[in-house]
Write a protein that holds these residues in place. Structure first.
Motif, mmCIF file in Angstrom:
data_model
loop_
_atom_site.group_PDB
_atom_site.id
_atom_site.type_symbol
_atom_site.label_atom_id
_atom_site.label_comp_id
_atom_site.label_asym_id
_atom_site.label_seq_id
_atom_site.Cartn_x
_atom_site.Cartn_y
_atom_site.Cartn_z
ATOM 1 N N GLN A 289 -72.217 128.071 22.949
ATOM 2 C CA GLN A 289 -70.813 128.490 23.109
ATOM 3 C C GLN A 289 -70.134 127.877 24.323
ATOM 4 O OE1 GLN A 289 -72.084 132.458 23.161
ATOM 5 N NE2 GLN A 289 -72.455 132.476 20.956
ATOM 6 N N GLY A 290 -70.923 127.475 25.315
ATOM 7 C CA GLY A 290 -70.310 126.899 26.523
ATOM 8 C C GLY A 290 -71.201 125.805 27.068
ATOM 9 N N GLY A 291 -70.981 125.447 28.320
ATOM 10 C CA GLY A 291 -71.832 124.462 28.963
ATOM 11 C C GLY A 291 -71.523 123.034 28.545
ATOM 12 N N ASN A 292 -72.200 122.084 29.198
ATOM 13 C CA ASN A 292 -72.055 120.663 28.895
ATOM 14 C C ASN A 292 -73.303 120.236 28.135
ATOM 15 O OD1 ASN A 292 -69.653 119.702 30.830
ATOM 16 N ND2 ASN A 292 -70.868 121.287 31.827
ATOM 17 N N LEU A 293 -73.130 119.870 26.878
ATOM 18 C CA LEU A 293 -74.287 119.579 26.043
ATOM 19 C C LEU A 293 -74.722 118.126 26.145
ATOM 20 C CD1 LEU A 293 -73.439 121.426 22.691
ATOM 21 C CD2 LEU A 293 -74.599 122.318 24.708
ATOM 22 N N GLU A 294 -76.023 117.906 26.138
ATOM 23 C CA GLU A 294 -76.581 116.576 25.903
ATOM 24 C C GLU A 294 -77.579 116.746 24.765
ATOM 25 O OE1 GLU A 294 -76.204 113.496 27.253
ATOM 26 O OE2 GLU A 294 -75.081 113.879 29.097
ATOM 27 N N VAL A 295 -77.353 116.027 23.685
ATOM 28 C CA VAL A 295 -78.286 116.077 22.549
ATOM 29 C C VAL A 295 -79.420 115.099 22.840
ATOM 30 C CG1 VAL A 295 -78.547 115.721 20.063
ATOM 31 C CG2 VAL A 295 -76.408 116.658 20.977
ATOM 32 N N ILE A 296 -80.630 115.637 23.000
ATOM 33 C CA ILE A 296 -81.755 114.793 23.419
ATOM 34 C C ILE A 296 -82.387 114.068 22.233
ATOM 35 C CG2 ILE A 296 -83.538 116.590 23.305
ATOM 36 C CD1 ILE A 296 -84.648 115.477 25.976
ATOM 37 N N GLY A 297 -82.155 114.562 21.012
ATOM 38 C CA GLY A 297 -82.733 113.919 19.829
ATOM 39 C C GLY A 297 -82.909 114.940 18.741
ATOM 40 N N SER A 298 -83.748 114.582 17.768
ATOM 41 C CA SER A 298 -83.965 115.480 16.634
ATOM 42 C C SER A 298 -85.391 116.011 16.641
ATOM 43 C CB SER A 298 -83.709 114.712 15.333
ATOM 44 O OG SER A 298 -84.285 115.391 14.254
ATOM 45 N N ARG A 299 -85.542 117.301 16.407
ATOM 46 C CA ARG A 299 -86.886 117.891 16.331
ATOM 47 C C ARG A 299 -87.707 117.295 15.195
ATOM 48 N NH1 ARG A 299 -87.896 122.069 19.462
ATOM 49 N NH2 ARG A 299 -86.093 122.722 20.656
ATOM 50 N N ASN A 308 -84.750 109.351 24.449
ATOM 51 C CA ASN A 308 -83.529 109.718 25.191
ATOM 52 C C ASN A 308 -83.777 110.542 26.447
ATOM 53 O OD1 ASN A 308 -81.882 108.538 23.216
ATOM 54 N ND2 ASN A 308 -81.982 110.391 21.953
ATOM 55 N N LEU A 309 -85.009 111.015 26.629
ATOM 56 C CA LEU A 309 -85.286 112.033 27.651
ATOM 57 C C LEU A 309 -84.791 111.660 29.056
ATOM 58 C CD1 LEU A 309 -88.653 113.949 27.736
ATOM 59 C CD2 LEU A 309 -87.540 113.328 29.843
ATOM 60 N N PHE A 310 -85.214 110.520 29.558
ATOM 61 C CA PHE A 310 -84.860 110.177 30.945
ATOM 62 C C PHE A 310 -83.369 109.863 31.091
ATOM 63 C CE2 PHE A 310 -89.507 109.004 31.301
ATOM 64 C CZ PHE A 310 -89.829 110.100 32.089
ATOM 65 N N ALA A 311 -82.781 109.262 30.058
ATOM 66 C CA ALA A 311 -81.349 108.944 30.127
ATOM 67 C C ALA A 311 -80.527 110.234 30.189
ATOM 68 C CB ALA A 311 -80.939 108.092 28.935
ATOM 69 N N VAL A 312 -80.964 111.255 29.454
ATOM 70 C CA VAL A 312 -80.257 112.537 29.467
ATOM 71 C C VAL A 312 -80.304 113.148 30.870
ATOM 72 C CG1 VAL A 312 -80.513 114.933 28.682
ATOM 73 C CG2 VAL A 312 -80.424 113.093 27.011
ATOM 74 N N LEU A 313 -81.448 113.082 31.508
ATOM 75 C CA LEU A 313 -81.556 113.624 32.869
ATOM 76 C C LEU A 313 -80.634 112.868 33.823
ATOM 77 C CD1 LEU A 313 -85.422 114.217 33.119
ATOM 78 C CD2 LEU A 313 -83.655 115.918 32.684
ATOM 79 N N ARG A 314 -80.600 111.550 33.669
ATOM 80 C CA ARG A 314 -79.707 110.753 34.532
ATOM 81 C C ARG A 314 -78.245 111.032 34.224
ATOM 82 N NH1 ARG A 314 -81.563 106.176 37.676
ATOM 83 N NH2 ARG A 314 -83.836 106.287 37.697
#
Ligand code: AMP
Ligand code: MG
Length: 353
Positions: A289-299, A308-314
């Protein structure tokens, strides 16, 4: 020092050859070059030149007891630096090289302590990335290289990540575009009787057990917290790693409860005026419902999460969030490597819901 960024991926053969020639010259003169591999970008130096590998520690701000991985382009090079190569190690190298697997063997004296952090063993990997292989071959040396990030920061999966951290500290970055796998190599210690995984990666225990009768996993890999009296086998295991600038919490439990908890915490933090980052998946992104989302990938495809993991953290660093909540992943196969990196990024801060 000026840091040059040279593209070697989408350029003419002549431009690529000129860039690799320059890189080789720097390495032979004892300098540093960052280069792409299939796992993450590496920060390379001549592995048998102690002064050159010392520069890696200085550029990264890396603790001197955290050893480097020696990258080779030909299996024969193993015999130049390893004092013993057990049959089991030969099998593993034949099956998984070139590729994202690092093998630890007893070292020969030609490998300086400065490369192995004073250990009697040496970590060796033959990368599969063609540009990494071209670079190693062209240099005429074996290349000691850890990930090309400032110590403690997320590993670089793009040349621009390397530039962010290493600008002004190294003469050359070879830009080969985005890496494939996105998390560092699996490390297996084959210097002892039972092969032991010291760092999980793309090559899993199950895959290794296709050629080895038994593979152990070092307790520090899965352990929530590293107990103070446990001696780290891979010295890298004891340091805080991959840390984004924001305070990060990993949330574990049933999916609906995880989402509810993150929504609730986000609301609370935003009421306090904080900027909140949420690491979600393609499957869950519409549930927040809120926050800034980063989609890390698909389960469904955990390799996308690793990628995508490290790029999302950066990216969250760049977006200057104050806190990050992350969903959790399975604890076996590639999920084990993903969770290992996320746990470290969160400084082992876990909320079980
Ligand atoms: P990085 O890829 O940046 O994480 O750096 C290389 C990793 O390899 C570090 O975690 C080291 O601790 C590990 N490593 C390198 N050499 C050895 C060794 N001889 N024994 C155990 N771990 C090693
Ligand atoms: Mg690293």
């Amino acid at each position: 020092m000026e840091t040059e960024l040279l593209n070697i991926e989408k350029v003419s053969p002549e431009e690529k050859a000129a860039a690799l020639k320059k890189a080789g010259e720097i390495i032979r003169e004892g300098g540093l070059v960052a280069f792409p591999t299939e796992t993450v970008y590496g920060l390379g130096a001549d592995a048998l030149n102690a002064e050159a590998s010392a520069k890696i520690y200085a550029a990264k701000g890396r603790p001197s007891d955290n050893p480097l991985i020696v990258h080779i382009h030909d299996v024969d090079q193993v015999y130049e630096i390893a004092s013993e190569v057990p049959e089991a190690a030969k099998k593993v190298m034949e099956k998984f090289w070139p590729g994202p697997l690092t093998v630890i063997l007893n070292k020969k004296s030609c490998v300086p302590d400065g490369t192995t952090g004073g250990l009697k063993t040496v970590a060796i990997r033959m990368p599969s990335h063609p540009l990494a292989r071209d670079f190693i071959r062209e240099s005429g040396r074996m290349i000691a290289a850890p990930s090309a990030n400032t110590s403690g920061r997320p590993s670089p999966t793009l040349a621009s990540h390397v530039y962010e951290d290493m600008q002004g500290r190294i003469p050359l970055i070879l830009d080969g575009g985005a890496v494939g796998i996105g998390i560092e190599s699996t490390i297996i210690d084959m210097s002892t009787d039972t092969p032991t995984i010291l760092r999980p990666g793309y090559i899993t225990k199950d895959m290794l057990e296709e050629v080895l009768p038994k593979v152990n996993i070092d307790p520090a890999v899965t352990g929530r917290t590293m107990k103070k009296n446990v001696v780290a086998k891979a010295p890298g295991m004891k340091y805080r790693h991959y840390a984004p600038k924001a305070d990060m919490t990993l949330v574990e439990g049933d999916m609906d409860k995880v989402v509810a908890y993150i929504n609730e915490q986000t609301k609370k933090a935003e009421a306090e005026g904080k900027k909140v980052g949420i690491i979600c998946t393609e499957e869950s992104q519409d549930m927040y419902q809120g926050g800034n989302l980063e989609v890390i990938g698909s389960r469904e495809h955990e390799e996308t999460v690793a990628h995508n993991l490290f790029a999302v953290l950066r990216d969250f660093d760049a977006r200057k969030v104050d806190c990050i909540f992350s969903e959790s992943f399975s604890k076996d196969q590639l999920g084990q490597a993903i969770m290992n990196r996320l746990l470290k990024a969160a400084g082992h801060k876990v909320a079980e819901v």
